[in-house]
Design an enzyme around this catalytic site. Sequence first.
Site, PDB file in Angstrom:
ATOM      1  N   ASP A   4       0.733  -1.377   0.110  1.00  0.00           N
ATOM      2  CA  ASP A   4       0.036  -0.030  -0.029  1.00  0.00           C
ATOM      3  C   ASP A   4       0.949   1.333  -0.117  1.00  0.00           C
ATOM      4  O   ASP A   4       2.259   1.169   0.211  1.00  0.00           O
ATOM      5  CB  ASP A   4      -0.925  -0.091   1.131  1.00  0.00           C
ATOM      6  CG  ASP A   4      -1.673   1.540   1.455  1.00  0.00           C
ATOM      7  OD1 ASP A   4      -2.519   1.602   0.233  1.00  0.00           O
ATOM      8  OD2 ASP A   4      -1.622   1.912   2.465  1.00  0.00           O
ATOM      9  N   ASP A   6      -0.250   5.297   0.793  1.00  0.00           N
ATOM     10  CA  ASP A   6      -0.261   6.202   1.942  1.00  0.00           C
ATOM     11  C   ASP A   6      -0.512   5.610   3.222  1.00  0.00           C
ATOM     12  O   ASP A   6      -1.337   4.739   3.347  1.00  0.00           O
ATOM     13  CB  ASP A   6      -1.829   7.001   1.684  1.00  0.00           C
ATOM     14  CG  ASP A   6      -1.765   7.726   0.065  1.00  0.00           C
ATOM     15  OD1 ASP A   6      -0.888   8.800   0.125  1.00  0.00           O
ATOM     16  OD2 ASP A   6      -2.428   7.273  -0.790  1.00  0.00           O
TER      17      ASP A   6
END
Length: 215
Positions: A4, A6
């Site tokens: 991932d 952010d």
Amino acid sequence: MLFDMDGTLVDSEKLWDVALQELAAEYGGILSAPARRAMVGTSMAASMKVLHDDLGQPERDPEASAAWINARILELFRTGLSWRPGALALVGAVRAAGIPTALVTSSGRALVEVALDTLGRDSFDAVVCGDEVDAAKPHPEPYLTAARLLDVPIERCVAIEDSPTGVASALAAGAAVLAVPAEVPLEPRDGVHQLESLTAADLELLAALLGEPPA
């Protein structure tokens, strides 16, 4: 290896905080803390619905709000992104080991292209953006798409996430999951290994999550 972006690799959630609070002020309100937490890891469309509902303005155009946020976030991303603790070293170790790697993010392609100036365009064999899939996290499609692009069975992939939404997406897809919470606390879940920081993650741990000896 599925990362991932952010809150997991880069400390960008604080920039999202700035943009979202500025838009809330533009609309004459203040975004509540529970609403902000509910947005972490979600799609732009879902986040704009949360924002509008939280402000008591559900009639607002989500596309107009998304365009405002995207423009502001682009400005903020260009000021520079900082790596989360341990993230740069782990990405480097994964790449040095020749492990197929993908970035799997709810952010749109335009933002990701700016973030890649920090992350490195050679750091990933594939990039899956939130505006390039039919169903965003917590749906499994983003992670299933990444595994397909890498030509690796999803069951042989480790996904690293920071949010409940992202963890749910990775679990639903069938990946092994390493959770490193940032802005939002994560409840313990079966099948999820949790660390306080990626500084404690290494190739041996990633291999163990797949039930195999380290390379």
